[in-house]
Design an enzyme around this catalytic site. Structure first.
Site, PDB file in Angstrom:
ATOM      1  N   TRP A 192       1.125  -1.274  -0.369  1.00 46.49           N
ATOM      2  CA  TRP A 192      -0.385   0.052   0.473  1.00 46.49           C
ATOM      3  C   TRP A 192       0.827   0.825   0.056  1.00 46.49           C
ATOM      4  CZ3 TRP A 192      -0.269   3.644   4.295  1.00 46.49           C
ATOM      5  CH2 TRP A 192      -1.419   4.524   3.410  1.00 46.49           C
ATOM      6  N   ASP A 359     -16.405  11.708  -1.572  1.00 43.86           N
ATOM      7  CA  ASP A 359     -15.769  10.763  -1.537  1.00 43.86           C
ATOM      8  C   ASP A 359     -16.563  10.414   0.101  1.00 43.86           C
ATOM      9  OD1 ASP A 359     -13.441   8.568  -0.648  1.00 43.86           O
ATOM     10  OD2 ASP A 359     -12.656  10.086  -2.247  1.00 43.86           O
ATOM     11  N   ASP A 360     -15.887   9.362   0.824  1.00 44.82           N
ATOM     12  CA  ASP A 360     -16.565   8.759   1.465  1.00 44.82           C
ATOM     13  C   ASP A 360     -17.093   9.734   2.765  1.00 44.82           C
ATOM     14  OD1 ASP A 360     -16.399   6.502   3.508  1.00 44.82           O
ATOM     15  OD2 ASP A 360     -14.701   6.174   3.423  1.00 44.82           O
ATOM     16  N   ARG A 446      -9.733  -3.386   9.042  1.00 43.30           N
ATOM     17  CA  ARG A 446     -10.630  -1.904   8.515  1.00 43.30           C
ATOM     18  C   ARG A 446     -12.395  -1.229   8.606  1.00 43.30           C
ATOM     19  NH1 ARG A 446     -12.513   1.916   3.881  1.00 43.30           N
ATOM     20  NH2 ARG A 446     -11.517   4.311   4.968  1.00 43.30           N
ATOM     21  N   LYS A 479     -16.503   6.373  -8.174  1.00 41.04           N
ATOM     22  CA  LYS A 479     -15.200   6.269  -8.483  1.00 41.04           C
ATOM     23  C   LYS A 479     -15.312   4.850  -7.083  1.00 41.04           C
ATOM     24  CE  LYS A 479     -10.707   6.660  -5.398  1.00 41.04           C
ATOM     25  NZ  LYS A 479     -10.211   7.586  -4.415  1.00 41.04           N
ATOM     26  N   ASP A 481     -13.967   1.789  -4.608  1.00 38.03           N
ATOM     27  CA  ASP A 481     -13.131   1.646  -4.147  1.00 38.03           C
ATOM     28  C   ASP A 481     -13.845  -0.114  -3.727  1.00 38.03           C
ATOM     29  OD1 ASP A 481     -11.096   1.907  -2.615  1.00 38.03           O
ATOM     30  OD2 ASP A 481     -11.288   3.615  -1.434  1.00 38.03           O
ATOM     31  N   HIS A 482     -11.848  -0.283  -3.036  1.00 40.62           N
ATOM     32  CA  HIS A 482     -12.014  -1.841  -2.195  1.00 40.62           C
ATOM     33  C   HIS A 482     -11.046  -1.802  -1.032  1.00 40.62           C
ATOM     34  CE1 HIS A 482     -12.505  -6.141  -2.307  1.00 40.62           C
ATOM     35  NE2 HIS A 482     -11.444  -6.326  -2.571  1.00 40.62           N
ATOM     36  N   ASN A 483     -11.843  -1.933  -0.268  1.00 39.40           N
ATOM     37  CA  ASN A 483     -10.527  -1.425   0.576  1.00 39.40           C
ATOM     38  C   ASN A 483     -10.170  -2.866   1.819  1.00 39.40           C
ATOM     39  OD1 ASN A 483      -9.656   1.222   0.790  1.00 39.40           O
ATOM     40  ND2 ASN A 483     -11.770   1.589   0.611  1.00 39.40           N
ATOM     41  N   CYS A 521     -10.459   1.726  -7.310  1.00 34.98           N
ATOM     42  CA  CYS A 521      -9.872   1.669  -6.949  1.00 34.98           C
ATOM     43  C   CYS A 521      -9.459   0.952  -5.888  1.00 34.98           C
ATOM     44  CB  CYS A 521      -9.978   3.069  -6.028  1.00 34.98           C
ATOM     45  SG  CYS A 521      -9.265   3.162  -4.414  1.00 34.98           S
ATOM     46  N   ASP A 543      -2.821   5.637  -3.725  1.00 31.06           N
ATOM     47  CA  ASP A 543      -3.050   6.830  -2.156  1.00 31.06           C
ATOM     48  C   ASP A 543      -1.944   6.878  -1.961  1.00 31.06           C
ATOM     49  OD1 ASP A 543      -6.130   5.519  -1.993  1.00 31.06           O
ATOM     50  OD2 ASP A 543      -5.664   4.897  -0.094  1.00 31.06           O
TER      51      ASP A 543
END
Length: 729
Positions: A192, A359-360, A446, A479, A481-483, A521, A543
């Site tokens: 990361w 965003d988030d 997370r 966007k 995302d995938h975390n 992402c 990131d």
């Protein structure tokens, strides 16, 4: 192309096959005595007959089957190298032998998987049908040749023709045996915030390689490999590139056997497969693209870039101008509300930004998303932060006019649909939808779990949720995302089944909303792979928004992926990841190397002198963007090897040079940057000066002076005359 100046596919006597491109030949034949497919050549163009290899001395532990170059090596018949397929049934032996072949005009689709595409003017396909008469297993090897790009694409479909079940334990999309030569392997690895760093090492006897068992292509390794001779450089020497069109767990194996042959394999990760096939059921592997270049690593990169831009990415935005955007993440993080969001959007428009991305932190009702511990899965605007919902805010923001262009601002949004927090209504209603393996605990990463996309009901829920968001307001950018990666899973088959479900979701949504610009992402570049690119034309590259770190990441990524697929943003300084402070122009010029250019900061906190400079930098970014999106990329000097990395993009008569200086060398001569890819007898203006011959620009080059660390320059070239006959002195 209008005509075919070479024979794309030649079939000789129904047992010998040649796939040809501009500069490549891929040849193999059927062994008369065994029915096995044997490799003859993968490299520069060859025509006519190939001499028979001298028979190796067989006087030892390994018999003939372990000493020859096999096209699809199976297991249990004396080849002790890594097999391309391993099947578990009542035994572990396979004898897949040539049965027949079929020639197909154009390129068939790959069911349930992303795939390269093209019509009969672009690509020709041959399917080799193999059959194991002892266990009633069939395998179809599909080879497609894209001659313009010197690319051979292969996938494998295995079908159980028997009456009982079998288990596929290992399946390589591509397996190719190279002759006895010295090779290096070049690949991309990292973590990361430091993704896709270039690694190079010698291939020695034994097995060397890398894999991802995380469920996804991952930050750690990328599904790309280059094979070169030790003397091969960026611009000279033979190079082979291999790129797996897949987003899940994968394996890359390189094995140099005791006789010196080198076997290269790319495919599904055997640690996460064990795929059961009942009677008449089929497992199809992802496609693997292989390209050849006699012009070094840059040659294989340009082949992959062109192939992916034109024959993999399906979005209408693939090579179309991308709007300059501002993303709210590093400006506000989770501290958002309708007032602050509108303020930042308004200030973005005043700078010349064309797209504002929220965003988030915008969602969650019973479990509001005020930090990363809650809300994922509940895709409802947070009523405390957005009391009127998103639609009125989006309407107000899209009514704003971006300066200079007088176009209305567009609105985009961040989502993470594959995930769920335990603090969410979704998890309370459907805990069984999260990936889990009872009785083991559900390990959060997370503060979240992964939804099991192998389940059709989960796929349908995500399709419905995302469709509802996009229909609720004028949202034209997503966007996605995938975390996190997979931990406890109920079976190894879930990894691939998840991917098939994910691709169904992507296919449905991108087809349903073709006017939406989708960005992939995964904590940055954790899923930067060709499988994602089929559906999302751009991917958040890392990131880490520090411009110095990004040079290494972007140059590394470009080994396999076109600049059109990368995203780069100007962020605030000191940088939030590294703490480094670099000039605004340097940050901007690094971000302009990417197909999607934007900002990741709070416009209200930009120093006045930088705020005054940003509108002109946006104008510059919009000027270079068409060339970056569709041009051929030439890496002129690498950040691993030079204090002054440089890259050139060429599109028709236009070209743009990006030149960077990392450290100032006091009292030192200035380096020259020698260009590539120009016509030696053509004349060019360089930032309006000249004209200069292409020969001079490539042989002598250009010099620029920078007065401090982190200097940079963007230079425009225009070809004004072609084919100068007398260059003079």
């Amino acid at each position: 192309m209008a005509s075919k100046p070479y024979h794309i596919l030649v079939v000789v006597d129904s047992t010998a096959f040649a796939l040809n491109g501009k500069s490549v030949s891929y040849r193999f034949h059927v062994d008369d005595s065994t029915g096995d497919l044997l490799s003859d050549h993968f490299g520069g163009s060859v025509t006519g007959a190939i001499p028979t290899d001298p028979t190796p001395i067989v006087n030892g532990w390994i018999g003939m089957s372990g000493r020859i170059r096999r096209e699809f090596p199976d297991q249990g018949r004396g080849d002790f190298r890594s097999p391309a397929i391993r099947i578990r049934q009542s035994h572990i032996i396979s004898a897949l032998q040539y049965d027949s072949h079929t020639v197909v005009k154009g390129k068939p689709a790959l069911p349930g998987l992303p795939f390269t595409f093209g019509d009969e003017c672009d690509v020709t396909t041959i399917v080799i049908h193999l059959f194991d008469k002892y266990s009633a297993v069939a395998a179809d090897l599909m080879y497609s040749v894209f001659p313009k790009y010197d690319a051979i694409v292969r996938s494998v479909s295995v079908t159980n023709k028997g009456t009982g079940s079998i288990v596929i334990e290992d399946l390589a999309s591509l397996s190719v045996d190279f002759p006895f030569e010295d090779f290096d392997m070049i690949y991309l690895s990292g973590e990361w915030a430091r993704e896709t760093h270039r690694r190079r090492r010698r291939i020695d006897y034994g097995i060397q390689g890398f894999r991802s068992s995380s469920g996804f292509s991952s930050h750690s390794h990328n599904p790309f490999l280059a094979l070169t001779h030790p003397s091969t450089t960026e611009s000279q020497g033979e190079a082979w590139g291999f790129s797996l069109i897949y987003t899940g767990s994968f394996a890359v194996n390189v094995e140099k056997c005791p006789q010196g042959l080198t076997r290269v394999q790319l495919g599904l990760d055997s640690h996460q497969l064990s795929w059961t096939l009942g009677p008449n059921e089929t497992l199809t592997s992802p496609e693997c693209v292989s390209v050849y270049s006699k012009d070094g690593l840059g040659g294989i990169s340009r082949s992959l870039h062109g192939l992916y831009r034109n024959h993999l990415i399906r979005s209408k935005f693939g090579t179309d101008n991308r709007p300059v955007l501002l993303n709210s993440w590093e400006a506000l993080y989770f501290n958002i509300n309708s007032h602050d969001v509108y303020r930042i959007a308004e200030e973005s428009a005043s700078l010349g930004v064309k797209l504002f991305v929220l965003d988030d932190g915008w969602f969650g009702k019973e479990y509001p998303r005020i930090n990363d511990t809650a809300g994922l899965g509940d895709w409802i605007p947070n009523p405390a932060r957005f009391p009127n919902g998103l639609a009125p805010l989006v309407k107000d923001i899209t009514a704003l006019e971006s300066v200079q262009s007088s176009t209305n601002l567009r609105f985009g949004i961040w989502i993470e649909p594959e995930m769920v927090n335990t603090k969410s209504s979704l998890y309370h209603d459907h805990p069984e939808w999260a990936l889990h393996a009872d009785p083991y605990p559900r390990t959060e990463q997370r503060n979240q779990l992964i939804l099991n996309l192998a389940l059709p009901e989960v796929q349908d829920f995500i399709i419905k949720s995302v469709s509802g968001i996009l229909r609720s307001a004028n949202i034209t950018y997503v966007k996605w995302d995938h975390n996190r990666c997979m931990h406890e899973t109920p079976s190894p088959t879930i990894h691939h089944a998840y991917m098939l479900g994910l691709y169904r979701v992507f296919e449905t949504l991108t087809t349903r909303f073709p006017d939406v610009l989708w960005e992939g992402c995964a904590s940055g570049g954790g899923r930067f792979d060709p499988g994602i690119m089929q559906y999302f034309p751009q991917i958040w590259t890392s990131d880490n928004t520090d411009a110095v770190a990004r040079i290494f990441i972007q140059f590394g990524t470009s080994l396999a992926y076109p600049a059109s697929s990368m995203c780069g943003h100007i962020s605030a300084v000191p940088n939030h990841q590294t703490g480094r402070t670099v000039p605004l122009a340097f940050r901007a010029h690094v971000a302009m190397m990417c197909g999607s250019f934007g900002l990741e900061l709070d416009p209200g906190e930009i120093p006045p002198e930088e705020k005054a400079a940003i509108p002109d930098l946006i104008v510059l970014a919009e000027k270079v963007n068409p060339i970056v999106l569709a041009g051929d990329m030439w890496r002129l000097s690498l950040p691993e090897e030079s204090n002054c990395p440089a890259v050139l993009f060429i599109l028709g008569n236009q070209a743009v040079l990006f030149l960077y200086q990392l450290d100032l060398k006091v009292n030192h001569a200035l380096p020259r940057v020698k260009l590539q890819g120009l016509g030696p007898q053509d004349l060019y203006f360089v930032d309006g000066e000249g004209p200069y011959s292409g020969a001079m620009l490539m042989s002598l080059g250009l010099q620029y002076s920078f007065g401090a660390d982190y200097g940079s320059k963007v230079v425009f070239l225009e070809k004004v005359f072609s084919g100068l006959l007398n260059l003079g002195g």
